[in-house]
Design an enzyme around this catalytic site. Structure first.
Site, PDB file in Angstrom:
ATOM      1  N   CYS A 356       4.806  -0.985  -5.509  1.00 14.14           N
ATOM      2  CA  CYS A 356       4.641  -0.758  -4.086  1.00 14.14           C
ATOM      3  C   CYS A 356       5.580  -0.650  -3.352  1.00 14.14           C
ATOM      4  CB  CYS A 356       3.865  -2.076  -3.718  1.00 14.14           C
ATOM      5  SG  CYS A 356       2.401  -2.648  -4.460  1.00 14.14           S
ATOM      6  N   GLU A 358       8.467  -2.543  -2.251  1.00 12.27           N
ATOM      7  CA  GLU A 358       9.157  -3.241  -1.083  1.00 12.27           C
ATOM      8  C   GLU A 358      10.225  -3.864  -1.614  1.00 12.27           C
ATOM      9  OE1 GLU A 358       5.724  -5.924  -3.139  1.00 12.27           O
ATOM     10  OE2 GLU A 358       6.112  -3.986  -2.520  1.00 12.27           O
TER      11      GLU A 358
END
Length: 672
Positions: A356, A358
């Site tokens: 993702c 992050e």
């Protein structure tokens, strides 16, 4: 009484509620106590704060803090505390190490990122052209299906003494893959026909106890071994070496095998440096091949790239940026990742992010996530509970630091985990928090009180981490703060996801449920009886889709607190420009996140073309560690579909709190 968001209980029961020994399902209070007790047990009781257990239970039950999905699923589970969502798979002197690590982590239910730049991959020529033969006991329940699929050998049978017998375990499957890859690289091989016996692999549909879901049977494993052999044998025939693109093909074959069960999900991130000789093939790999659907694609850029873009705006570097932005506007990929910016403050080189985006990670390192729900601390009258926010951030920090003591399966991961102690304290419900405070999302960049709050909370996390590390006699975490998409987590309290704006004030929300899972099959039937539209998923087998007309509950909350004329305080993604979206991400990246920020800027392709996106990336490229821009295109069974207020009022509706797509390619994470 649990204060669920409108789809919160559904998401919880589908994703995080474990089956107890008596066959019943956990309730949310039971899950919370399992998670908290499992976490506290990771360190000696003398390192617990007075009342820490009670505080954690209360804040979690009230959805004020929420650890990452893996914690909710696995914390406190005997012999199965696999607490980390995602990993980065690196490269060693032995090529099979990368693929074994990837296979194992995906089978455990995690996500895996990898950098396929050819500077990491130098193993010399693939030595051997091999042939895989799959054999199976005719009495195996899946024998006929395998025979019909054409994967069974016509030359060998299970009685052949030289067969490699694959054990029915994750380790057994991975051992077969390692055997095959290592044999391709041996200087001398006695048997070029590699025979693998899958007779011991459990049948399709059998229940998987530890990680949930159902078994895929031996057929996907057989196909994977055949595919990997074909990839490496073709390279050997040509006298070639393993390349980044070929390695991606092998990892795609591995991921296809893992997801074949219908319930299990995999998430991957694939990266390649902008100066790599295969970069143009990489940038177009999904469009040109129609494959690689198991991974997100991101281009690795650096300071040199952005300098070159500015100095040679019309040159070859602009060609790369043009390919990048044309892909973004067309289908949301590739994204980009700034390795120079990401390596600031790192003791060793980070090479990739989790799927993702992050958390930037060293090879073999896991991400370790927990979240504070800012919206839960907003009073709705322009004020908020600052003392409660400090306490929540302090407790999440300590929770994640304890998690670094949990067992991991690979010693390479243990070494980097002990050395870095990296954690990711993040936020969710940010758009909800802003609106409930009477602040517009688009004006947050210039809101001095909000910026002060982020700085103060960041200082609280850093102080708590340093203090706890000294008590535990471990290194202070190398980095501590992040923003994850929280696509699934945020649905339980029914607040906005991560730092994303809400998707729309009114929309149709489509929930996907697995027909391979008895509990989810019953949910589908219940929704049908209630009058909701239920249909087969057009994109995934064994999956049903429920369509729910929806008013985002934030609209109702804001109107309740600020009156009928206040609906404009709730700004949706459609109300915001690309500049405002990227500007909000830059705000969080520069003030809050020392790790990275996972954020998807959704754009209307009829409003923004590739040139528009390029101009915005020139403005923000040096400030962002990464970016994903996704076109909002009409497609059948889209997870979200905007409707008007009038359309909503005409429908038989259930109010549902939601945000952006759960699909990993849209910036959220399917890994629980």
């Amino acid at each position: 009484m649990t204060n669920w968001g409108p789809t919160g209980e559904l998401v919880y029961n589908r994703t995080y509620s474990r089956t107890k020994p008596d066959g019943s399902k956990e309730t949310w209070p039971e899950t919370v106590r399992r998670v908290v007790d499992g976490n506290l047990a990771l360190v000696d009781e003398r390192y617990h704060l007075p009342g820490e257990r009670a505080d954690l239970i209360r804040l979690m039950e009230e959805f004020k803090i929420l650890p990452g999905g893996r914690h909710l699923w696995a914390s406190g589970v005997k012999n199965a505390q696999h607490l980390f969502n995602c990993w980065v798979s690196g490269w060693t002197e032995k090529p099979s190490d990368h693929f074994e690590f990837t296979f194992m982590r995906l089978m455990e239910g995690g996500g895996v990122g990898a950098n396929y730049s050819n500077r990491f991959i130098d193993y010399g020529p693939v030595q051997q052209e091999l042939y895989v033969h799959i054999v199976c006991d005719p009495d195996h329940p899946d024998y006929e299906a395998m025979k019909e699929a054409g994967v069974l050998s016509t030359e060998y049978d299970p009685d052949w003494a030289g067969a490699f017998v694959i054990e029915d375990s994750r380790e057994g499957w991975a051992a077969a893959l390692v055997d095959l890859i290592d044999t391709h690289y041996r200087d001398e091989v006695s048997h070029f026909q590699r025979v693998y016996d899958v007779s011991r692999v459990r049948q399709f549909g059998a229940k998987l106890k530890t990680f949930g879901g159902t078994a895929s049977g031996p057929l996907p494993l057989a196909r994977m071994l055949i595919d990997v052999c074909e990839i490496l044998s073709e390279i050997a025939t040509e006298g070639g070496q393993l390349t980044g693109i070929a390695a991606m093909e092998i990892d795609h074959a591995i991921a296809q095998c893992v997801v074949a069960g219908g319930v299990r999900r995999s998430a991957r991130m694939s990266m390649m440096h902008w100066k790599d000789p295969q970069v143009y093939e990489f940038l177009r790999i999904k469009q040109d091949t129609g494959s690689h659907w198991t991974t997100n694609i991101s281009l690795e850029v650096d300071d040199e790239f952005w300098v070159a873009v500015e100095e040679g705006w019309a040159g070859p570097n602009n060609r790369i940026l043009r390919e990048l932005t044309e892909g973004m506007v067309a289908n949301g990929e590739p994204g980009f990742w700034n390795s120079s910016l990401s390596n600031v403050g790192e003791p060793n080189e980070v090479v990739c992010t989790n799927p993702c985006g992050e958390i930037t990670l060293e090879p073999w390192e896991p991400c370790n996530l927990g979240h504070v729900n800012l919206a839960a601390f907003a009073h709705g009258n322009g004020s908020y509970d600052i003392t409660g926010l400090y306490r929540a951030h302090r407790l999440v920090t300590r929770f994640l630091m304890r998690a670094t003591f949990s067992p991991v399966a690979d010693p390479k991961s243990r070494e980097v985990l002990d050395r870095n102690r990296r954690i990711g304290v993040g936020h969710l419900g940010v758009a909800s928090f802003l609106a409930l405070c009477g602040w517009k999302y688009s004006e947050a960049r210039t809101n001095e009180e909000f910026k002060w709050l982020l700085r103060s909370l960041a200082e609280e996390v850093d102080h708590a981490a340093t203090q706890f590390a000294h008590q535990l006699r471990i290194p202070v975490p190398v980095k501590k703060r992040t923003v994850a998409p929280t696509g699934t987590i945020a649905k339980m309290p029914g607040v906005s996801e991560g730092i994303h704006p809400i998707f729309s004030r009114y929309f149709i929300r489509r929930v996907r449920l697995s027909m391979s899972d008895p509990d989810q099959t019953r949910m589908l039937a219940d929704y049908g009886r209630q009058g909701y539209e239920v249909e087969d998923d057009l994109y995934a087998k064994f999956t049903g889709v429920v369509s729910i007309p929806t008013q985002d509950t934030l609209v109702a909350e804001v109107i309740e607190h600020y009156g009928q004329d206040s609906e404009s305080l709730v700004e949706s993604a459609a109300d915001l420009s690309l500049n405002e979206l990227l500007g909000f991400q830059a705000l969080y990246q520069t003030i809050w996140a020392d790790n990275a920020v996972s954020f998807t800027a959704n754009v209307d392709p009829e409003t923004y073309n590739a040139d528009d996106v390029r101009q915005q990336l020139r403005l923000f490229g040096g400030l962002l560690k990464g970016a994903t821009i996704f076109p909002e295109a009409s497609m059948p069974q889209a997870p979200y579909e905007r409707i008007t207020k009038e359309q909503y009022e005409q429908a038989t509706a259930k109010a549902v709190a939601d945000g952006v797509d759960e699909d990993c390619a849209n910036g959220a994470c399917p890994i629980r």
